[in-house]
Write a protein that holds these residues in place. Structure first.
Motif, PDB file in Angstrom:
ATOM      1  N   ASN A 129     127.425  34.516  54.072  1.00  0.00           N
ATOM      2  CA  ASN A 129     126.301  34.332  54.996  1.00  0.00           C
ATOM      3  C   ASN A 129     125.183  33.515  54.358  1.00  0.00           C
ATOM      4  O   ASN A 129     124.566  32.670  55.013  1.00  0.00           O
ATOM      5  CB  ASN A 129     125.765  35.692  55.450  1.00  0.00           C
ATOM      6  CG  ASN A 129     126.740  36.436  56.331  1.00  0.00           C
ATOM      7  OD1 ASN A 129     127.521  35.822  57.051  1.00  0.00           O
ATOM      8  ND2 ASN A 129     126.709  37.754  56.288  1.00  0.00           N
ATOM      9  N   ALA A 130     124.920  33.781  53.068  1.00  0.00           N
ATOM     10  CA  ALA A 130     123.885  33.012  52.371  1.00  0.00           C
ATOM     11  C   ALA A 130     124.290  31.546  52.268  1.00  0.00           C
ATOM     12  O   ALA A 130     123.443  30.648  52.362  1.00  0.00           O
ATOM     13  CB  ALA A 130     123.640  33.594  50.977  1.00  0.00           C
ATOM     14  N   SER A 131     125.574  31.278  52.077  1.00  0.00           N
ATOM     15  CA  SER A 131     126.064  29.898  51.988  1.00  0.00           C
ATOM     16  C   SER A 131     125.807  29.152  53.293  1.00  0.00           C
ATOM     17  O   SER A 131     125.373  27.992  53.291  1.00  0.00           O
ATOM     18  CB  SER A 131     127.564  29.888  51.682  1.00  0.00           C
ATOM     19  OG  SER A 131     127.835  30.573  50.490  1.00  0.00           O
ATOM     20  N   ARG A 132     126.078  29.819  54.393  1.00  0.00           N
ATOM     21  CA  ARG A 132     125.851  29.184  55.701  1.00  0.00           C
ATOM     22  C   ARG A 132     124.364  28.861  55.896  1.00  0.00           C
ATOM     23  O   ARG A 132     124.004  27.810  56.422  1.00  0.00           O
ATOM     24  CB  ARG A 132     126.352  30.120  56.803  1.00  0.00           C
ATOM     25  CG  ARG A 132     126.382  29.487  58.187  1.00  0.00           C
ATOM     26  CD  ARG A 132     127.030  30.408  59.199  1.00  0.00           C
ATOM     27  NE  ARG A 132     128.465  30.519  58.960  1.00  0.00           N
ATOM     28  CZ  ARG A 132     129.062  31.626  58.511  1.00  0.00           C
ATOM     29  NH1 ARG A 132     128.346  32.704  58.221  1.00  0.00           N
ATOM     30  NH2 ARG A 132     130.373  31.646  58.333  1.00  0.00           N
ATOM     31  N   GLN A 133     123.501  29.781  55.441  1.00  0.00           N
ATOM     32  CA  GLN A 133     122.062  29.543  55.555  1.00  0.00           C
ATOM     33  C   GLN A 133     121.624  28.367  54.689  1.00  0.00           C
ATOM     34  O   GLN A 133     120.785  27.553  55.101  1.00  0.00           O
ATOM     35  CB  GLN A 133     121.307  30.811  55.150  1.00  0.00           C
ATOM     36  CG  GLN A 133     119.792  30.701  55.185  1.00  0.00           C
ATOM     37  CD  GLN A 133     119.235  30.524  56.580  1.00  0.00           C
ATOM     38  OE1 GLN A 133     119.967  30.601  57.573  1.00  0.00           O
ATOM     39  NE2 GLN A 133     117.939  30.278  56.693  1.00  0.00           N
ATOM     40  N   VAL A 134     122.201  28.240  53.485  1.00  0.00           N
ATOM     41  CA  VAL A 134     121.880  27.114  52.605  1.00  0.00           C
ATOM     42  C   VAL A 134     122.244  25.796  53.281  1.00  0.00           C
ATOM     43  O   VAL A 134     121.471  24.827  53.271  1.00  0.00           O
ATOM     44  CB  VAL A 134     122.609  27.250  51.253  1.00  0.00           C
ATOM     45  CG1 VAL A 134     122.532  25.950  50.458  1.00  0.00           C
ATOM     46  CG2 VAL A 134     122.007  28.383  50.444  1.00  0.00           C
ATOM     47  N   CYS A 135     123.426  25.739  53.879  1.00  0.00           N
ATOM     48  CA  CYS A 135     123.860  24.511  54.568  1.00  0.00           C
ATOM     49  C   CYS A 135     122.907  24.147  55.697  1.00  0.00           C
ATOM     50  O   CYS A 135     122.562  22.973  55.886  1.00  0.00           O
ATOM     51  CB  CYS A 135     125.281  24.681  55.099  1.00  0.00           C
ATOM     52  SG  CYS A 135     126.540  24.791  53.817  1.00  0.00           S
ATOM     53  N   ARG A 136     122.473  25.147  56.434  1.00  0.00           N
ATOM     54  CA  ARG A 136     121.548  24.881  57.540  1.00  0.00           C
ATOM     55  C   ARG A 136     120.207  24.346  57.039  1.00  0.00           C
ATOM     56  O   ARG A 136     119.625  23.435  57.631  1.00  0.00           O
ATOM     57  CB  ARG A 136     121.332  26.162  58.352  1.00  0.00           C
ATOM     58  CG  ARG A 136     122.546  26.576  59.191  1.00  0.00           C
ATOM     59  CD  ARG A 136     122.366  27.953  59.775  1.00  0.00           C
ATOM     60  NE  ARG A 136     123.506  28.341  60.594  1.00  0.00           N
ATOM     61  CZ  ARG A 136     123.777  29.593  60.959  1.00  0.00           C
ATOM     62  NH1 ARG A 136     122.984  30.579  60.561  1.00  0.00           N
ATOM     63  NH2 ARG A 136     124.830  29.851  61.701  1.00  0.00           N
ATOM     64  N   LEU A 137     119.725  24.916  55.937  1.00  0.00           N
ATOM     65  CA  LEU A 137     118.440  24.480  55.390  1.00  0.00           C
ATOM     66  C   LEU A 137     118.528  23.063  54.842  1.00  0.00           C
ATOM     67  O   LEU A 137     117.606  22.252  55.029  1.00  0.00           O
ATOM     68  CB  LEU A 137     117.988  25.445  54.287  1.00  0.00           C
ATOM     69  CG  LEU A 137     117.580  26.846  54.749  1.00  0.00           C
ATOM     70  CD1 LEU A 137     117.368  27.766  53.547  1.00  0.00           C
ATOM     71  CD2 LEU A 137     116.304  26.790  55.588  1.00  0.00           C
ATOM     72  N   ILE A 138     119.623  22.740  54.158  1.00  0.00           N
ATOM     73  CA  ILE A 138     119.771  21.398  53.593  1.00  0.00           C
ATOM     74  C   ILE A 138     119.862  20.351  54.698  1.00  0.00           C
ATOM     75  O   ILE A 138     119.194  19.315  54.645  1.00  0.00           O
ATOM     76  CB  ILE A 138     121.008  21.324  52.678  1.00  0.00           C
ATOM     77  CG1 ILE A 138     120.765  22.143  51.404  1.00  0.00           C
ATOM     78  CG2 ILE A 138     121.329  19.869  52.306  1.00  0.00           C
ATOM     79  CD1 ILE A 138     121.964  22.212  50.473  1.00  0.00           C
ATOM     80  N   THR A 139     120.684  20.609  55.717  1.00  0.00           N
ATOM     81  CA  THR A 139     120.823  19.631  56.800  1.00  0.00           C
ATOM     82  C   THR A 139     119.549  19.522  57.611  1.00  0.00           C
ATOM     83  O   THR A 139     119.234  18.460  58.152  1.00  0.00           O
ATOM     84  CB  THR A 139     121.998  20.003  57.720  1.00  0.00           C
ATOM     85  OG1 THR A 139     121.835  21.349  58.196  1.00  0.00           O
ATOM     86  CG2 THR A 139     123.313  19.888  56.985  1.00  0.00           C
TER      87      THR A 139
END
Length: 354
Positions: A197-207
């Motif tokens: 779940n944290a990985s998905r949040q990181v991807c969203r923040l970067i994009t």
């Protein structure tokens, strides 16, 4: 007032408590109970405390000690208006003595009780730190860029965003929010993440900040308690074009000003504003970067055109006049020579003219 004789001690009293006087009743009444020795488990790496089979971050060692005593302290269910005072005293870094005092009302009578216990600190790695040191991971984030390699600045910013997100999600209770390993590849970064779940949040923040897109690809790695276990690979693609790039798109020459979910730019031909998305720009041709700009002589200025020296052949050529041109004939101005012609820039548009 009629007095009653206590059948146990023979003293007279005005009221009986379970058929005996007050003193006899409270001789055997236990307001509180506290074990002589308690154990508190603390992770030496992150300071988390094992509380009721769960690791929690609750503060300092003294906070952990007091929490352990509070959980172990038994107070009689007849007690009301309870007030508790606890005083911890450090004997060694691994042993604390705690004195607990309790005041309460029992059957409308004030009661005071004291107890003391020893709290022994056991330092044991928590589940999160054990997994992190063992390089446990649930997901991999592969950071790449479309049609190019990510810059050092982009990779540094992606790492900063990931670390900030991990700290935020740890505070929210995701104890697997950590980066177990970082591998720098020629084509980008691979981040091995403890939490899906944290990985998905990181991807969203970067994009959200840098633009681009990401996709998810699950891989079955085993089973636990009859359920399939998956690892997720997050494939991230940063935008192909970056601020400062000059592209040819649908016959127009555009200088990219900013790139994120939206791409903003300016036409080098007429100065008009340009807005698009990374998806729409697929197929656009990069023809240069404003860092490639050089200084050349402005020969003369006409109504809608200017004459400049070609920076390579030194021939006089006519090009379109920039809307924001603020220079006089005979001075030097920055220009960018491309396969589609020469384009004049303003001094403020380039970091440093060559």
């Amino acid at each position: 007032m009629n007095f009653i004789t206590c059948p146990r001690c023979g003293r007279e009293c005005y009221r009986l408590f379970d058929s005996v006087c007050r003193d006899c009743f409270f001789e055997t009444f236990k307001l509180i109970e506290l074990p002589h020795v308690l154990h508190a488990r603390i992770c030496p790496a992150c300071g988390a405390h094992l509380h009721r089979s769960r690791w929690e971050n609750i503060g300092s060692i003294e906070d952990v000690v007091l929490k352990a005593v509070e959980n172990a302290l038994f107070i009689h269910n007849e007690a009301g208006d309870v007030e508790i005072y606890m005083e911890p005293r450090e004997i060694t870094p691994y042993i604390y003595r705690v004195r607990a005092e309790v005041d309460a009302l029992v059957r409308e009578e004030p009661v005071h009780a004291e107890a003391e216990t020893e709290v022994r600190i056991q330092r044991t790695a928590c589940d999160m730190c054990s997994r992190e040191s063992g390089r446990y991971f649930e997901a991999i984030i592969q950071i790449r860029a479309a049609g190019r390699f990510p810059t050092e600045g982009e990779k540094s910013r992606c790492m900063a965003i990931a670390r900030e997100a991990m700290e935020s999600m740890k505070k929210k209770g995701d104890r697997l929010a950590f980066i177990s390993e970082t591998l720098e590849q020629k084509e980008g970064l691979d981040l091995y993440m403890g939490s899906m779940n944290a990985s998905r949040q990181v991807c969203r923040l970067i994009t959200s900040e840098l633009g681009g897109s990401f996709s998810e690809s699950p891989t079955l790695v085993g089973m636990k308690d009859g359920r399939n276990l998956y690892r997720i690979t997050f494939s991230m693609r940063l935008p192909e074009f970056r601020p400062g790039d000059v592209i040819r798109f649908r016959g127009k020459i555009i200088q990219i000003k900013s790139s994120g979910k939206k791409v903003n730019g300016i036409s080098l031909e007429n100065g008009s504003r340009f807005i698009s998305t990374p998806e729409e720009l697929k197929g656009a041709e990069k023809i240069g970067n404003i860092k490639d700009a050089v200084l050349t002589v402005l020969v003369s200025i006409e109504d809608s055109a200017i004459l400049v020296l070609d920076p390579e052949t030194y021939e006089t050529v006519a090009i379109k006049k920039p809307m924001s041109l603020n220079a006089e004939a005979g001075s030097e101005i920055p220009v960018l020579k491309t396969s589609y012609g020469i384009f004049a820039l303003t001094q403020s548009e380039i970091p440093q003219a060559k």
